[in-house]
Design a protein around this motif. Structure first.
Motif, PDB file in Angstrom:
ATOM      1  N   TYR A 199      73.960  64.982  72.317  1.00 50.63           N
ATOM      2  CA  TYR A 199      74.122  65.500  70.960  1.00 50.63           C
ATOM      3  C   TYR A 199      73.638  64.553  69.860  1.00 50.63           C
ATOM      4  O   TYR A 199      73.507  64.980  68.706  1.00 50.63           O
ATOM      5  N   LEU A 200      73.398  63.297  70.174  1.00 47.29           N
ATOM      6  CA  LEU A 200      73.009  62.352  69.130  1.00 47.29           C
ATOM      7  C   LEU A 200      71.562  61.893  69.215  1.00 47.29           C
ATOM      8  O   LEU A 200      71.006  61.399  68.237  1.00 47.29           O
ATOM      9  N   TYR A 201      70.935  62.062  70.355  1.00 43.87           N
ATOM     10  CA  TYR A 201      69.539  61.634  70.531  1.00 43.87           C
ATOM     11  C   TYR A 201      68.592  62.660  69.910  1.00 43.87           C
ATOM     12  O   TYR A 201      68.724  63.869  70.133  1.00 43.87           O
ATOM     13  N   ASP A 202      67.653  62.164  69.123  1.00 39.85           N
ATOM     14  CA  ASP A 202      66.660  63.034  68.491  1.00 39.85           C
ATOM     15  C   ASP A 202      65.351  62.972  69.278  1.00 39.85           C
ATOM     16  O   ASP A 202      64.708  61.926  69.320  1.00 39.85           O
ATOM     17  N   LYS A 203      64.983  64.091  69.873  1.00 43.63           N
ATOM     18  CA  LYS A 203      63.793  64.117  70.735  1.00 43.63           C
ATOM     19  C   LYS A 203      62.504  63.850  69.963  1.00 43.63           C
ATOM     20  O   LYS A 203      61.531  63.343  70.515  1.00 43.63           O
ATOM     21  N   LYS A 204      62.483  64.185  68.679  1.00 45.25           N
ATOM     22  CA  LYS A 204      61.250  64.033  67.913  1.00 45.25           C
ATOM     23  C   LYS A 204      60.929  62.568  67.618  1.00 45.25           C
ATOM     24  O   LYS A 204      59.765  62.179  67.567  1.00 45.25           O
ATOM     25  N   THR A 205      61.973  61.771  67.392  1.00 43.17           N
ATOM     26  CA  THR A 205      61.753  60.381  66.985  1.00 43.17           C
ATOM     27  C   THR A 205      62.115  59.356  68.052  1.00 43.17           C
ATOM     28  O   THR A 205      61.596  58.238  68.055  1.00 43.17           O
ATOM     29  N   GLY A 206      63.057  59.690  68.936  1.00 40.28           N
ATOM     30  CA  GLY A 206      63.576  58.712  69.886  1.00 40.28           C
ATOM     31  C   GLY A 206      64.734  57.909  69.334  1.00 40.28           C
ATOM     32  O   GLY A 206      65.267  57.026  70.020  1.00 40.28           O
ATOM     33  N   LEU A 207      65.143  58.201  68.095  1.00 38.73           N
ATOM     34  CA  LEU A 207      66.264  57.503  67.461  1.00 38.73           C
ATOM     35  C   LEU A 207      67.552  58.311  67.631  1.00 38.73           C
ATOM     36  O   LEU A 207      67.534  59.461  68.081  1.00 38.73           O
ATOM     37  N   PHE A 208      68.672  57.703  67.224  1.00 35.92           N
ATOM     38  CA  PHE A 208      69.972  58.348  67.353  1.00 35.92           C
ATOM     39  C   PHE A 208      70.570  58.663  65.983  1.00 35.92           C
ATOM     40  O   PHE A 208      70.540  57.831  65.073  1.00 35.92           O
ATOM     41  N   ASP A 248      73.696  56.912  90.564  1.00 38.69           N
ATOM     42  CA  ASP A 248      72.603  57.444  91.369  1.00 38.69           C
ATOM     43  C   ASP A 248      71.275  57.029  90.740  1.00 38.69           C
ATOM     44  O   ASP A 248      71.181  56.848  89.514  1.00 38.69           O
ATOM     45  N   GLU A 249      70.244  56.918  91.569  1.00 38.89           N
ATOM     46  CA  GLU A 249      68.965  56.435  91.079  1.00 38.89           C
ATOM     47  C   GLU A 249      68.407  57.304  89.957  1.00 38.89           C
ATOM     48  O   GLU A 249      67.847  56.812  88.974  1.00 38.89           O
ATOM     49  N   GLY A 250      68.566  58.627  90.089  1.00 42.05           N
ATOM     50  CA  GLY A 250      68.068  59.524  89.049  1.00 42.05           C
ATOM     51  C   GLY A 250      68.763  59.324  87.729  1.00 42.05           C
ATOM     52  O   GLY A 250      68.130  59.362  86.660  1.00 42.05           O
ATOM     53  N   VAL A 251      70.080  59.111  87.769  1.00 46.31           N
ATOM     54  CA  VAL A 251      70.844  58.883  86.540  1.00 46.31           C
ATOM     55  C   VAL A 251      70.451  57.551  85.922  1.00 46.31           C
ATOM     56  O   VAL A 251      70.249  57.453  84.697  1.00 46.31           O
ATOM     57  N   PHE A 252      70.331  56.522  86.744  1.00 45.01           N
ATOM     58  CA  PHE A 252      69.937  55.213  86.226  1.00 45.01           C
ATOM     59  C   PHE A 252      68.559  55.293  85.562  1.00 45.01           C
ATOM     60  O   PHE A 252      68.351  54.760  84.467  1.00 45.01           O
ATOM     61  N   THR A 253      67.617  55.948  86.225  1.00 45.21           N
ATOM     62  CA  THR A 253      66.261  56.066  85.673  1.00 45.21           C
ATOM     63  C   THR A 253      66.279  56.829  84.361  1.00 45.21           C
ATOM     64  O   THR A 253      65.602  56.441  83.396  1.00 45.21           O
ATOM     65  N   TYR A 254      67.065  57.893  84.300  1.00 51.33           N
ATOM     66  CA  TYR A 254      67.180  58.669  83.059  1.00 51.33           C
ATOM     67  C   TYR A 254      67.685  57.792  81.920  1.00 51.33           C
ATOM     68  O   TYR A 254      67.111  57.774  80.823  1.00 51.33           O
ATOM     69  N   LEU A 255      68.736  57.039  82.166  1.00 54.40           N
ATOM     70  CA  LEU A 255      69.320  56.195  81.115  1.00 54.40           C
ATOM     71  C   LEU A 255      68.357  55.086  80.712  1.00 54.40           C
ATOM     72  O   LEU A 255      68.237  54.764  79.524  1.00 54.40           O
ATOM     73  N   GLN A 256      67.667  54.505  81.675  1.00 56.05           N
ATOM     74  CA  GLN A 256      66.681  53.469  81.356  1.00 56.05           C
ATOM     75  C   GLN A 256      65.564  54.043  80.498  1.00 56.05           C
ATOM     76  O   GLN A 256      65.090  53.391  79.545  1.00 56.05           O
ATOM     77  N   GLN A 257      65.145  55.262  80.782  1.00 50.31           N
ATOM     78  CA  GLN A 257      64.083  55.882  79.994  1.00 50.31           C
ATOM     79  C   GLN A 257      64.534  56.197  78.574  1.00 50.31           C
ATOM     80  O   GLN A 257      63.761  56.071  77.628  1.00 50.31           O
ATOM     81  N   VAL A 258      65.798  56.584  78.416  1.00 48.99           N
ATOM     82  CA  VAL A 258      66.334  56.793  77.070  1.00 48.99           C
ATOM     83  C   VAL A 258      66.334  55.478  76.299  1.00 48.99           C
ATOM     84  O   VAL A 258      65.946  55.416  75.124  1.00 48.99           O
ATOM     85  N   LEU A 259      66.750  54.407  76.970  1.00 49.32           N
ATOM     86  CA  LEU A 259      66.755  53.085  76.344  1.00 49.32           C
ATOM     87  C   LEU A 259      65.342  52.696  75.907  1.00 49.32           C
ATOM     88  O   LEU A 259      65.149  52.213  74.787  1.00 49.32           O
ATOM     89  N   GLN A 260      64.362  52.923  76.766  1.00 44.88           N
ATOM     90  CA  GLN A 260      62.999  52.544  76.426  1.00 44.88           C
ATOM     91  C   GLN A 260      62.447  53.401  75.291  1.00 44.88           C
ATOM     92  O   GLN A 260      61.762  52.893  74.393  1.00 44.88           O
TER      93      GLN A 260
END
Length: 375
Positions: A199-208, A248-260
């Motif tokens: 709910y807080l991540y903005d897909k257009k900018t990558g910011l929160f 799980d690897e998929g969850v970790f990868t997802y979170l790492q990608q959000v961070l990046q």
């Protein structure tokens, strides 16, 4: 550690000298010199970020909790015992005065205190309250309940989630789940993290965004608040490091990608001096030190742990020099904004007061400590 593409690194001796000054000042931090002027703000005080309990270290709330976190990080870097020497009597004084209401923000001191034997019983009681006593939003989110006008009261912020919660309460939930091997606590922390991203991540900018209102189905003024993004960029690498064995690897990868994605977006809107504006996408808003320090610390931590590309460190180290330049001779970190409620309009963020704050000192300690790994 070498950093590609970086020219002049911050001076190690200067970092160590200012770390000690900032730490000493944090322990002595008191009310601002212009407190009388700030008190005269009247009904406008809260909107401008003046909350008397936020100043200094002699309260139990989120600014002091972040202060303890910064001291703990510094203590681990230098291994000189300054944190435990301060934290134990600090906690005793707060218990004698009487603790405030349980809420999201008053959870923050336990993020570091939970590692003290003296705080074990309180930490267990508090995590149980988070599991079963904290009001929940739609979809079972941690409602961002805060301290009211009196420390025994609460402001419910009904059906609202805020970006601050990751650092103030979700990290504590995860740490307790790991320490006591409680899968339900770890899974709750993961659910809260994913819900806040949803709910807080903005897909257009990558910011929160600062917050989300389930009832109104909106992100308030859709502000990209600097320190709020700092809570995420600082908190997520620590969360990933802590929870890696349980994800799980998929969850970790997802979170790492959000961070990046967030780090990439942040570095794209970094000011020429290395700092970020309190409204990240508004260069007319003032640059703010605590949020900038938190972002730099998170990026440097992420690079150091292999969560972010190495080249990101160069821009974060540019921030370190700018933060060093904002530390005065007494160790006071300048350019720090006061407590920031969610603004009804983006312009509200530009009017938040500037004053020395415990979390400004602490985020500077964390950022400078991370920078030493690159010197």
């Amino acid at each position: 550690m070498t950093v590609q593409g970086y020219g002049q690194k911050p001076d190690k001796a200067e970092i160590i000298s200012k770390l000690n000054k900032v730490s000493d000042k944090l322990l002595k931090l008191d009310r601002p010199d212009n407190e009388a002027e700030l008190q005269n703000l009247g009904e406008d005080a809260g909107r401008r970020g003046y909350f008397a309990r936020d100043f200094g270290m002699e309260e139990w709330d989120w600014p002091q909790g972040v202060g303890l976190y910064g001291l703990q990080k510094l203590d681990r870097h230098f291994a000189d015992g300054r944190y435990s020497a301060y934290a134990k009597p600090w906690m005793s004084r707060q218990l004698e005065k009487g603790l405030p209401s349980c809420n999201i923000n008053t959870t923050a001191p336990l993020l570091s205190l939970m590692e003290l034997a003296e705080a074990e019983e309180l930490s267990l009681e508090w995590v149980e309250w988070l599991m079963n006593g904290l009001p929940r939003t739609n979809e079972q989110g941690y409602q961002h309940v805060t301290t009211g006008a009196d420390k025994s009261e609460v402001t419910l912020n009904e059906n609202e989630i805020w970006i601050d919660t990751l650092f103030m309460a979700i990290l504590f939930t995860a740490k307790m789940g790991v320490k006591y091997d409680k899968p339900e606590w770890r899974q709750t922390s993961l659910h809260q993290l994913l819900l806040h991203i949803k709910y807080l991540y903005d897909k257009k900018t990558g910011l929160f965004y600062h917050g989300w209102h389930f009832t109104g189905r909106h992100n308030f003024s859709e502000a990209f608040w600097c320190r709020g993004n700092g809570w995420f960029s600082l908190g997520l690498p620590e969360y990933l490091e802590l929870m890696r064995p349980y994800l799980d690897e998929g969850v970790f990868t997802y979170l790492q990608q959000v961070l990046q994605a967030q780090a990439e977006a942040l570095l794209a809107c970094q000011g020429a001096d290395g700092l970020w504006h309190t409204l990240l996408d508004d260069p007319d808003s003032y640059t703010e030190t605590s949020g900038s320090a938190a972002i730099a610390a998170g990026v440097l931590h992420g690079v150091r742990r292999g969560l972010l590309p190495e080249e990101y460190a160069a821009l974060a180290l540019k921030t370190i020099q700018a933060v060093l330049d904002r530390i005065d001779e007494e160790g006071t970190v300048l350019g720090v904004s006061g407590g920031t409620p969610i603004g009804k309009a983006k312009e509200d963020y530009k009017g938040i007061i500037i004053a020395p704050m415990a979390y400004g000192q602490a985020m500077t300690l964390v950022a400078l400590g991370e920078a030493l790994h690159y010197c």
